[in-house]
Design an enzyme around this catalytic site. Sequence first.
Site, PDB file in Angstrom:
ATOM      1  N   ASP A  88      20.538 -65.943  19.372  1.00 50.22           N
ATOM      2  CA  ASP A  88      20.723 -66.519  18.036  1.00 50.22           C
ATOM      3  C   ASP A  88      20.715 -68.040  18.153  1.00 50.22           C
ATOM      4  O   ASP A  88      21.445 -68.602  18.965  1.00 50.22           O
ATOM      5  CB  ASP A  88      22.061 -66.056  17.432  1.00 50.22           C
ATOM      6  CG  ASP A  88      22.187 -66.520  15.997  1.00 50.22           C
ATOM      7  OD1 ASP A  88      21.290 -66.193  15.198  1.00 50.22           O
ATOM      8  OD2 ASP A  88      23.151 -67.240  15.673  1.00 50.22           O
ATOM      9  N   ASP A 495      10.098 -20.514  -0.383  1.00 46.51           N
ATOM     10  CA  ASP A 495       9.413 -20.324   0.906  1.00 46.51           C
ATOM     11  C   ASP A 495       8.639 -19.016   0.853  1.00 46.51           C
ATOM     12  O   ASP A 495       8.724 -18.255  -0.123  1.00 46.51           O
ATOM     13  CB  ASP A 495      10.426 -20.337   2.072  1.00 46.51           C
ATOM     14  CG  ASP A 495       9.809 -20.885   3.359  1.00 46.51           C
ATOM     15  OD1 ASP A 495       8.812 -20.310   3.812  1.00 46.51           O
ATOM     16  OD2 ASP A 495      10.323 -21.882   3.894  1.00 46.51           O
ATOM     17  N   GLY A 521       7.342 -17.333  -2.508  1.00 47.30           N
ATOM     18  CA  GLY A 521       5.993 -17.604  -3.008  1.00 47.30           C
ATOM     19  C   GLY A 521       5.219 -18.431  -2.002  1.00 47.30           C
ATOM     20  O   GLY A 521       5.762 -18.822  -0.962  1.00 47.30           O
ATOM     21  N   ASP A 522       3.962 -18.672  -2.370  1.00 44.12           N
ATOM     22  CA  ASP A 522       3.101 -19.470  -1.512  1.00 44.12           C
ATOM     23  C   ASP A 522       2.834 -20.774  -2.258  1.00 44.12           C
ATOM     24  O   ASP A 522       2.262 -20.745  -3.361  1.00 44.12           O
ATOM     25  CB  ASP A 522       1.806 -18.677  -1.269  1.00 44.12           C
ATOM     26  CG  ASP A 522       0.844 -19.420  -0.361  1.00 44.12           C
ATOM     27  OD1 ASP A 522       0.831 -20.668  -0.401  1.00 44.12           O
ATOM     28  OD2 ASP A 522       0.106 -18.747   0.379  1.00 44.12           O
ATOM     29  N   PHE A 523       3.285 -21.900  -1.695  1.00 45.40           N
ATOM     30  CA  PHE A 523       3.167 -23.137  -2.478  1.00 45.40           C
ATOM     31  C   PHE A 523       1.727 -23.608  -2.648  1.00 45.40           C
ATOM     32  O   PHE A 523       1.457 -24.510  -3.423  1.00 45.40           O
ATOM     33  CB  PHE A 523       4.097 -24.256  -1.994  1.00 45.40           C
ATOM     34  CG  PHE A 523       4.122 -24.600  -0.525  1.00 45.40           C
ATOM     35  CD1 PHE A 523       2.970 -24.755   0.220  1.00 45.40           C
ATOM     36  CD2 PHE A 523       5.360 -24.825   0.098  1.00 45.40           C
ATOM     37  CE1 PHE A 523       3.025 -25.107   1.559  1.00 45.40           C
ATOM     38  CE2 PHE A 523       5.430 -25.175   1.442  1.00 45.40           C
ATOM     39  CZ  PHE A 523       4.247 -25.313   2.181  1.00 45.40           C
ATOM     40  N   ARG A 538       9.721 -31.745   6.532  1.00 47.79           N
ATOM     41  CA  ARG A 538       8.889 -31.321   7.667  1.00 47.79           C
ATOM     42  C   ARG A 538       7.772 -30.361   7.236  1.00 47.79           C
ATOM     43  O   ARG A 538       7.502 -29.369   7.908  1.00 47.79           O
ATOM     44  CB  ARG A 538       9.763 -30.683   8.755  1.00 47.79           C
ATOM     45  CG  ARG A 538      10.681 -31.690   9.388  1.00 47.79           C
ATOM     46  CD  ARG A 538      11.294 -31.156  10.619  1.00 47.79           C
ATOM     47  NE  ARG A 538      12.314 -30.180  10.336  1.00 47.79           N
ATOM     48  CZ  ARG A 538      12.909 -29.455  11.268  1.00 47.79           C
ATOM     49  NH1 ARG A 538      12.548 -29.587  12.517  1.00 47.79           N
ATOM     50  NH2 ARG A 538      13.867 -28.605  10.972  1.00 47.79           N
TER      51      ARG A 538
HETATM   52  C1  LIG Z   1       8.244 -26.870   9.634  1.00 49.91           C
HETATM   53  S1  LIG Z   1       9.052 -25.778   8.591  1.00 49.91           S
HETATM   54  C2  LIG Z   1      10.258 -26.801   7.841  1.00 49.91           C
HETATM   55  C3  LIG Z   1      11.423 -26.035   7.313  1.00 49.91           C
HETATM   56  C4  LIG Z   1      12.461 -26.897   6.627  1.00 49.91           C
HETATM   57  N1  LIG Z   1      11.952 -27.540   5.445  1.00 49.91           N
HETATM   58  C5  LIG Z   1      13.041 -27.884   7.591  1.00 49.91           C
HETATM   59  O1  LIG Z   1      12.829 -29.087   7.445  1.00 49.91           O
HETATM   60  O2  LIG Z   1      13.718 -27.410   8.526  1.00 49.91           O
HETATM   61  C6  LIG Z   1       7.907 -25.509   7.290  1.00 49.91           C
HETATM   62  C7  LIG Z   1       8.367 -24.484   6.268  1.00 49.91           C
HETATM   63  O3  LIG Z   1       7.323 -24.333   5.302  1.00 49.91           O
HETATM   64  C8  LIG Z   1       7.195 -22.961   5.005  1.00 49.91           C
HETATM   65  N2  LIG Z   1       5.836 -22.678   4.535  1.00 49.91           N
HETATM   66  C9  LIG Z   1       4.706 -22.702   5.266  1.00 49.91           C
HETATM   67  N3  LIG Z   1       3.652 -22.379   4.515  1.00 49.91           N
HETATM   68  C10 LIG Z   1       4.126 -22.138   3.274  1.00 49.91           C
HETATM   69  C11 LIG Z   1       3.518 -21.770   2.058  1.00 49.91           C
HETATM   70  N4  LIG Z   1       2.214 -21.580   1.964  1.00 49.91           N
HETATM   71  N5  LIG Z   1       4.308 -21.617   0.988  1.00 49.91           N
HETATM   72  C12 LIG Z   1       5.660 -21.798   1.073  1.00 49.91           C
HETATM   73  N6  LIG Z   1       6.282 -22.163   2.204  1.00 49.91           N
HETATM   74  C13 LIG Z   1       5.531 -22.319   3.288  1.00 49.91           C
HETATM   75  C14 LIG Z   1       7.495 -22.287   6.315  1.00 49.91           C
HETATM   76  O4  LIG Z   1       7.832 -20.945   6.146  1.00 49.91           O
HETATM   77  C15 LIG Z   1       8.620 -23.136   6.856  1.00 49.91           C
HETATM   78  O5  LIG Z   1       9.865 -22.659   6.425  1.00 49.91           O
END
Ligand SMILES: C[S@@+](CC[C@H](N)C(=O)[O-])C[C@H]1O[C@@H](n2cnc3c(N)ncnc32)[C@H](O)[C@@H]1O
Length: 635
Positions: A88, A495, A521-523, A538
């Site tokens: 400093d 999820d 569901g599937d996002f 993540r």
């Molecule tokens: C790397 S993990 C992270 C989990 C959590 N969010 C964490 O930070 O610990 C990714 C998550 O996304 C979910 N995932 C993957 N593909 C998906 C989809 N098409 N629709 C919904 N969820 C999904 C997985 O099942 C998983 O739980």
Amino acid sequence: MVLCPVIGKLVGKRVVLASASPRRQEILNCAGLRFEVVPSRFKETLDKTLFPMPYEYAMETAKQKALEVANRMNVKDFRPPDVVIGADTIVTVDGMILEKPADKRDAYNMLSRLNGKIHSVFTGVAIVHCSSKDMHLKTEVFEFYEETKVKFSDLSEELLWEYIHSGEPMDKAGGYGIQALGGMLVEYVHGDFLNVVGFPLNHFCKKLVELYYPPPKDAIHHVKHDSIPSVETFEGLSDEEFGSSNSALQNATCKLEGESASSSEATESLGKKEIGQHEMGEPVVKCSKDMENLTKFPSPLVELLDGFKASKAMFVACKLKVFDLLKGKAILKTKDVADHINASVCGTERLLDSCTALELLKKTKQGYSNTELADKYLVSDSENSLHGYIMHANDHVWPLFTHLESAVREGTNQNHRAFEKKAQDLFQDSYYHSMETKLRFMNAMDSVIKLTGRDVATAFDLSKFRSACDLGGCTGALAQVLIQEYPNLKVTVFDLPNVIENVSCFQPTGQDTSRITFTSGDFFKDNIPEADLYILSRVLHDWPDDKIDALLSKISYRCKPGCALLVAEIVLDEEKIDPLRAVLQSLSMTEGKQRSNSEYKQLLEKYGFTQVQTKITGNFLDAILGFKKTAHTVN
Ligand SMILES: C[S@@+](CC[C@H](N)C(=O)[O-])C[C@H]1O[C@@H](n2cnc3c(N)ncnc32)[C@H](O)[C@@H]1O
């Protein structure tokens, strides 16, 4: 090139400069020091009135800057650097301490005070030696200061303002930079010029001599070795000897009687100076510590060479539940451990000794027991257990990394080689291909969020949101933390169906979870629930650009103005070489990637989020928050 032999003392050590000053970096670079730059976040706001002498203030600030960086790196990297250097610089005139000017008016006030007068420039320097035990940082601080007197010419108002308008004064103590335009203001300098620039290199080198070349001890100490007679060594040759141009001397390894080289060979290669008197009929080889350092296997490389063995030893001990067996105050002998884990006594002994060397276990006459670190993080049912994550590393990441060379050559994920299965979808085909792998993955995610979730949840004030949707929220671990932190928040965990089916075994007992809803569901394909706050923890790093586009377009479309998106990821620095764990993680070559702060900002802005802020938490995950401004149109 290392010009100064004492600087050579730091070769092979992880040295960090806790300063963003380009001038300090240049001075140390020119001296041949190899170091990383981690600017300190310590605010220079110590109460100056508490320091009778101005240099005490500069030294304390330098120390606090270095300690802040040492602490932060210890938490972030799970181990501290070897040495952190803090500095400093302040200017004092008429009993006042001048730091960096806040604005142009402040710069004018400072320069007017210095005009035509002699002032002092003090730089406080702290050299902090770091080590850690069970992740607890230990530091040893060495401090010093340097004073240089500087005389300013009599300067006109016009010249002062011209200088201020050049912009140069703004990031400099006292409002001037002697090495650039500011040099024109200076009549003379008494003392170390580089001290005025920002770093007293000469004094620094002297301090290193003091630290690393203690005066030669009269005493010669004995080196004991099982197979050779005891010999005597001297510590600390002079700098001259260290820097000698005699390359044979620099390359020579100390050779002792009983080793393969004969003493005459040693005499030849080391020169007369290095071979001492025969005492009690035994040859005495004087081997300076400096020479040892030059010829020693470089410790950072040793760590890298053995790193994989250390990781695997911990993985196997976890898998065999060694730490579970020794939890609490249990102390067991090798045989008992071997019986319990159903393993050979000799193999168990080697594993237990390795874990002791890695400071995961303690070894006494009574037997082996857990260290605090192991009790806290490696026991599978401890509150902060990383057991799940370690099992994921052992069973999934390790096999992938055995094919790293192919991954690099081919630029692709190596699931097909590691698991004899091509993974079209990372989750369905890889992590979730059996119940066992799925639960292992969910356990791994759960264990990390239990340790980092609070930092993510509190990185920003989220209290204004009433509903959140954690997309890919897995076991609901982050949702748990969010409802504890925000009493008015309801969280939907969204999820894949085969994940949601299995969340019940991860729910905490005795806690109110009524504000958490699980939706499957599937996002990418299905509608996502309505919410004020969307969370992607993540998730983004796993997917290629087209999938990210689909997901962020959908979120942007659903997100109303004023609502927000919170992303939790490890944020890379702009050069993409730090933090190490994110850089290494990217080697497993999922189709996604790790991103820097500016890349996350750009990404969120592209999908209509503004006021994007990032918080580097210092924990495993960082947080990025952006607010939706206007409705985004999906193309
Ligand atoms: C790397 S993990 C992270 C989990 C959590 N969010 C964490 O930070 O610990 C990714 C998550 O996304 C979910 N995932 C993957 N593909 C998906 C989809 N098409 N629709 C919904 N969820 C999904 C997985 O099942 C998983 O739980």
